[in-house]
Structures are given as C-alpha cells and as structure tokens.
Design a protein around this motif. Sequence first.
Motif, PDB file in Angstrom:
ATOM      1  N   ASN A  36       3.979   0.331   9.429  1.00  0.00           N
ATOM      2  CA  ASN A  36       4.014  -0.980   8.784  1.00  0.00           C
ATOM      3  C   ASN A  36       4.297  -0.841   7.291  1.00  0.00           C
ATOM      4  O   ASN A  36       5.159  -1.541   6.749  1.00  0.00           O
ATOM      5  N   VAL A  37       3.594   0.060   6.636  1.00  0.00           N
ATOM      6  CA  VAL A  37       3.781   0.236   5.192  1.00  0.00           C
ATOM      7  C   VAL A  37       5.169   0.786   4.893  1.00  0.00           C
ATOM      8  O   VAL A  37       5.807   0.390   3.916  1.00  0.00           O
ATOM      9  N   ARG A  38       5.653   1.639   5.751  1.00  0.00           N
ATOM     10  CA  ARG A  38       7.014   2.170   5.584  1.00  0.00           C
ATOM     11  C   ARG A  38       8.026   1.012   5.606  1.00  0.00           C
ATOM     12  O   ARG A  38       8.918   0.934   4.770  1.00  0.00           O
ATOM     13  N   GLY A  39       7.852   0.106   6.560  1.00  0.00           N
ATOM     14  CA  GLY A  39       8.723  -1.055   6.645  1.00  0.00           C
ATOM     15  C   GLY A  39       8.583  -1.980   5.445  1.00  0.00           C
ATOM     16  O   GLY A  39       9.576  -2.529   4.946  1.00  0.00           O
ATOM     17  N   LEU A  40       7.356  -2.142   4.959  1.00  0.00           N
ATOM     18  CA  LEU A  40       7.142  -2.969   3.762  1.00  0.00           C
ATOM     19  C   LEU A  40       7.882  -2.360   2.575  1.00  0.00           C
ATOM     20  O   LEU A  40       8.507  -3.066   1.781  1.00  0.00           O
ATOM     21  N   HIS A  41       7.809  -1.055   2.452  1.00  0.00           N
ATOM     22  CA  HIS A  41       8.497  -0.335   1.378  1.00  0.00           C
ATOM     23  C   HIS A  41      10.004  -0.586   1.433  1.00  0.00           C
ATOM     24  O   HIS A  41      10.634  -0.846   0.410  1.00  0.00           O
TER      25      HIS A  41
END
Length: 160
Positions: A36-41
């Motif tokens: 999820n955080v990778r996608g947010l980045h």
Amino acid sequence: MNLQELNKIGLTHEGSKNTAEKLNELLANYQIFYMNVRGLHWNIKGKDFFVLHEKFEELYNGSLENIDEVAERILTLGVTPLHSYKVYTKISKIEEVENVFDSVAAVNTVLDGLRQLLIIEREILAVASEINDEGTVSLMSDYITEQEKLVWMFSAVVAK
C-alpha cells in the motif's frame, strides 16, 4: 522442565508456535501495508507531493526491513514464515488500496495501517512475554516505539 519440551533457543515448543502464529499474522499485515505504501509513493499528487513522496519511500524501506526481521524471528522460533500473497490477503486485517492520489487519503491509509500493526504488535508482546521470549518482546517494543512516533508525525499532517 526437561530439554525435550524446549526448542533450540530454550523456549517451549507450544509457546514458540503460538508466538510464531501471531508473528505470521503480523507478517501478512506488514506485506499488505508495504505494498500500500509503495503504491502511495508512486501515485501521490498535489502540493504535498515532494514531502510525502520522500516520506512514503522512507516508510516502505523501513517496512521492508521489518518484514525481513519478522520472517527471520519466525524461523528462529522454529516455524516457517508465510510467503504467499494469496495467504497474506486472506489473513491480513489491512485492506489493499489502489489508486490513492490525494495526500489526506494517503496519510489516512498509512495511519489506518499503522494502527492495525500496533494492535497486532501489542498482542505479540503479550504472548511473547508469557513465555519469556525476550527476543520477540524486544523486537515488538522497538516497532511499537517507532510506529507510535510515526502515528504522531503523520497525524500532524492531517490535523485541522
């Protein structure tokens, strides 16, 4: 207690199995949180792009290190870590998110994920304490301290 009731690091087999089961739950949630955080980045847009893009990268890199530590702790306890996204998505309480571009929504996604990780880590802390598993207790204490600070910092971004 005789030696046959203890694993290689001197903990009971049953206690280690129970702790490793909770650690596997944490591992599954961490893997979804990481993605999820990778996608947010990758997808963040707007006036907060530069700050959040960098912060999300720091967060997913730190998460990747924690994922490795959790898996290695599970192995240390004599259990096999889960290692398929099919299983991760079944047991994770953190939901996968897609196409989040807005900074407030992105930060709230991070906060929700951190909250869930903290809940599981506190459960692991209790289970590991019962069997005197100082290695797992120490690891969870470190994660809790780090993540509580992250919650404070990310909460400041969306405070009104």
